[in-house]
Design an enzyme around this catalytic site. Sequence first.
Site, PDB file in Angstrom:
ATOM      1  CB  THR A  33     -20.541 -60.187   2.769  1.00 29.71           C
ATOM      2  OG1 THR A  33     -19.362 -60.703   3.409  1.00 29.71           O
ATOM      3  CG2 THR A  33     -21.395 -59.480   3.789  1.00 29.71           C
ATOM      4  CB  VAL A  34     -22.854 -58.411  -1.402  1.00 28.91           C
ATOM      5  CG1 VAL A  34     -24.016 -57.769  -2.146  1.00 28.91           C
ATOM      6  CG2 VAL A  34     -22.081 -57.353  -0.617  1.00 28.91           C
ATOM      7  NE  ARG A  65     -13.471 -68.023  -6.943  1.00 29.85           N
ATOM      8  CZ  ARG A  65     -12.615 -67.037  -6.732  1.00 29.85           C
ATOM      9  NH1 ARG A  65     -11.326 -67.245  -6.878  1.00 29.85           N
ATOM     10  NH2 ARG A  65     -13.042 -65.843  -6.369  1.00 29.85           N
ATOM     11  NE  ARG A  66     -13.732 -70.816  -1.063  1.00 18.82           N
ATOM     12  CZ  ARG A  66     -13.189 -69.709  -1.606  1.00 18.82           C
ATOM     13  NH1 ARG A  66     -13.757 -68.528  -1.458  1.00 18.82           N
ATOM     14  NH2 ARG A  66     -12.092 -69.772  -2.315  1.00 18.82           N
ATOM     15  CB  ILE A 154     -27.729 -44.667   1.031  1.00 17.88           C
ATOM     16  CG1 ILE A 154     -27.318 -44.893   2.494  1.00 17.88           C
ATOM     17  CG2 ILE A 154     -28.337 -43.287   0.835  1.00 17.88           C
ATOM     18  CD1 ILE A 154     -26.213 -43.946   2.963  1.00 17.88           C
ATOM     19  CD  GLU A 208     -11.190 -56.380   4.372  1.00 18.98           C
ATOM     20  OE1 GLU A 208     -10.630 -57.483   4.433  1.00 18.98           O
ATOM     21  OE2 GLU A 208     -12.389 -56.237   4.059  1.00 18.98           O
ATOM     22  CG  ASP A 219     -14.278 -48.204  -0.032  1.00 17.24           C
ATOM     23  OD1 ASP A 219     -14.680 -49.087  -0.815  1.00 17.24           O
ATOM     24  OD2 ASP A 219     -15.035 -47.627   0.783  1.00 17.24           O
ATOM     25  CE  LYS A 223     -17.857 -47.374  -0.799  1.00 19.14           C
ATOM     26  NZ  LYS A 223     -17.666 -47.459   0.665  1.00 19.14           N
TER      27      LYS A 223
END
Lengths: 454, 454
Positions: A33-34, A65-66, A154, A208, A219, A223
């Site tokens: 994604t990033v 890898r892909r 941000i 997820e 998570d 941070k």
Amino acid sequence: MSATVEETTELAPRLPADNLRRAVRIGICGLGTVGSGTVNVMARNGEEIAARCGRPVEIVQVGARRDNAACDTSKLNVTREIFDVADNPDVDILVELIGGTTVARELVLAAINNGKHIVTANKALIAEHGNELFAAAAEKGVTIAYEAAVAGGIPIIKSLREGLVGNRIQWLAGIINGTGNYILTEMRDKGRSFAEALAQAQELGYAEADPTFDVEGIDAAHKLVIMASLAFAMPLAFDKVYTEGISGVSSEDIRYADELGYRIKHLGIARRTEHGVELRVHPTLIPQRRLIANVNGVMNAVLVNGDAVGPTLYYGAGAGAEATASAVIADIVDVARTLEAKPDQRVPAAGVAEGSQAGPQVLPMDEVVTSYYLRISAHDKPGVMSQVAKICSDQGISIEALIQHEPAEGEALVPVVILTSRAKEARLREAVAQIEALDTVEGEVVRIRVETLG
Amino acid sequence: MSATVEETTELAPRLPADNLRRAVRIGICGLGTVGSGTVNVMARNGEEIAARCGRPVEIVQVGARRDNAACDTSKLNVTREIFDVADNPDVDILVELIGGTTVARELVLAAINNGKHIVTANKALIAEHGNELFAAAAEKGVTIAYEAAVAGGIPIIKSLREGLVGNRIQWLAGIINGTGNYILTEMRDKGRSFAEALAQAQELGYAEADPTFDVEGIDAAHKLVIMASLAFAMPLAFDKVYTEGISGVSSEDIRYADELGYRIKHLGIARRTEHGVELRVHPTLIPQRRLIANVNGVMNAVLVNGDAVGPTLYYGAGAGAEATASAVIADIVDVARTLEAKPDQRVPAAGVAEGSQAGPQVLPMDEVVTSYYLRISAHDKPGVMSQVAKICSDQGISIEALIQHEPAEGEALVPVVILTSRAKEARLREAVAQIEALDTVEGEVVRIRVETLG
């Protein structure tokens, strides 16, 4: 510049044709994604980025890898061996976007060893291995930039490390997990249960299949320690964060909080005290009138209190392909600008010059002082409140607000909701244990911490 | 660093004793509110600032026409001749805090000419003479830093220039005058008139005896052009800002806005369009649910929308001795860190490399497209609304919402409040002129622009 004001007609900035600085050469590892977001934004805004950077920025290699249909790699030099990027002598900056902490750590160490600067969006890597990686980078005279690791787009890392550098930062509190904030917002706005709101978040791709990482606060803890290390100029101390998730928050508690003038948010809190730094992630009641109490859905926000500046707040998207790419590119430009500078002319990765960090004293959770919301299920009999009040009083805790409604039709139990004065965590836990032991009280006492953030 | 984690016991960061970098030498001109705040914060947090900067920071001279009891200058080298500071060969960075645009301009030019870097909190100086000063600084290979010129302690300059560098910024909107925001907040919260709220602000020291600069939007216009120049990488264009103050806002309009789900804020707005950049300061209705609509009192906030990051918001104190000092010190540290670096290794003052700026196209106000709140005083007769609707329709403007209450007891006039569709300013002005010419309408139509900021 003033002389050229009337001559320029471009609507966007553009590096002049006679620019002499060589391109900075980027190697991107990871096309998720990033990674794909970064490739897309760099392609779209490349000219403007070069003008701001003062030199062209070129992606000379991508290790993945892909392929990813979300971005066009047909004009890029793609390798399936990501370690090729770390070894590529043409790469100035390795952009680590593969995630995880094992291969990513090896990849970053290999690149550092080859004299490459690092840009990463990997919060787990920095939180858990940052001390080691920063030391390795310092030894090689390269830098590690990680704006994208916290709160997506941000610019909170830059604000803490540079923008607020004149302050002794007293505390910070952040909504730093969008999934959790989405769930709590849905629970409040639509009266949904935690399970319903989680299912909704999963359906929308915000959570997820295994949501533990987000809803249990891991998570957010990653941070939080990163922000705390910069705010207090201390080493990263991930293993010392107290972490409590939101799976135990009920819509009933959200309603009572509303009634008392509060919102429940999942906050990461770091506070400097005389005896050490508090590092904690947990559901928290905060007054509705605070700006941060009104940050809803998947959005993130961090409130930082400095001794000179007072409270400041930073708000925006905490995740997403392009929001995170925005932070990755900001780091690339920072590093690119000072590529040929001496190491001490760059902002240090840890926020302070080497050897200057403060001690890693983290206050044990038992010593933390805060207020509490308690919800007690009591039998509707006289004397319960006086028993509860006595227990609290014996622990030096006073009752600041109370809600006690009539029992519902046919119910023997009444919910008693209390806001306490500020008290040490250990004292509160003792009081709660005694309350739970009362004959007139059923089950566990719900306990949520309260912060005024004032 | 990891090796020393367990050995360090300091609670605050401290530059190691073996630090070899020489002190950076500061000369401060001006000992007013911000000057004394800067001296005080640097004294209080000096060790932490040095650790973060990687070298000691020393105030080697202060130029001030008089002392200020708010700070202790007994250990400082004070001169009454501020130009001495610009000529002092020991000064690396001249910190201009005298304000105004005549002496300040000469002082800064003299210092640049002597090869000194500049840190300034002077919004008028940058907004009105920035193009000239940046060119002079570029020629001498020194830099000009001005974080404190906009929104006090909020690191908005750094965020626009560095943190969001990957974005094509689409628009920004800011509450960037604390006095005006305090007045509008008082008017809404306490039902006060503009005059009453202004008197209150003056009593509290938030407004000057002559409040023109704040309430008529000149101060906000200064800050807006500075932000716009960075956001759109264009020259500073202070003379092209459309400026409208808040002295015409009535508590009646604030009440109607509330009824429609809006708040009235004095915003500085800059927006990129295909035909040029909008630069405007005026009272604005914004939806109550936006975070920025809930920024109250003297606080400032800037909402920035980038194509990659989406909306981000920056909130904090926009004025005050130490909040502004926080920004001044952040700039000092930035400049100090790169003191010996090459000019192109520093962030350029204008946000882009020299010769890269976009054109200065500013969209004329007549061409600006937005929605409007109109309040019409109409005679309570049939047909008024159809006349108003016809006039709007002829100009391509439709009516999106309407409030029409019964006339008050004994009143012949009824207020009719309208929210319009988006329309060009010129069309709207024509419609308003025709409405005012109607026999059934009395006096002037109140007109306030509406922005959804979505």
